[in-house]
Design a protein around this motif. Sequence first.
Motif: not given
Length: 186
Positions: A109-110, A73-74, A5-6, A79-82
């Motif tokens: 982020y956006l 990956g992005g 997550y980091d 979606r799930y890790l950030s």
Amino acid sequence: MNLIYDPWPWYIAGPLIALTMFLLLFVGRKFGMSSSLRTMCSIGGAGKISDFFKYDWRAERWNLIVILGAVIGGFIASRYLSDNTVKINPEVAQQLSEDYGIASAGQAYLPPELFATQQLTDPFVLVLLILGGFMVGFGARYAGGCTSGHAISGLSNLQLPSLIAVIGFFIGGLVMIHLLFPLIFS
């Protein structure tokens, strides 16, 4: 530190990039994202219009897999890790909020002030997007590659044109953020 997550620190991410570059050089490949655009145009038949797109695109299919992996990956990471926030200097966030009306700087982020779908109804934003897209495409073609290709692959190969391109990218970024951004968003 949570490895999933980091963000990864430089001493982990840097060697992984170096290992990837070594493996690509070892198998005779060059890394770059903009070259996949050339491959897609060639697949689409652009070679009938321009000789630049007449080449054996099948030899470059591997790069399309890299692009697909980057997109997937992005998506998974965002979606799930950030939590999709960017940690920026509080003074910069305050300046963006006060001077440019970007109140969500450092929180999203956006920032929706720039990237919300409602912004696409503004003709000024549309002109900026079209002009920006043209400049990025033209610049990548004129420079013979994009920032990732020149900065990672080209510099790893000790290519002087890549060094010149990377210096140009940095100068262009400084001009954009210090001269053009205030003119456009004031």
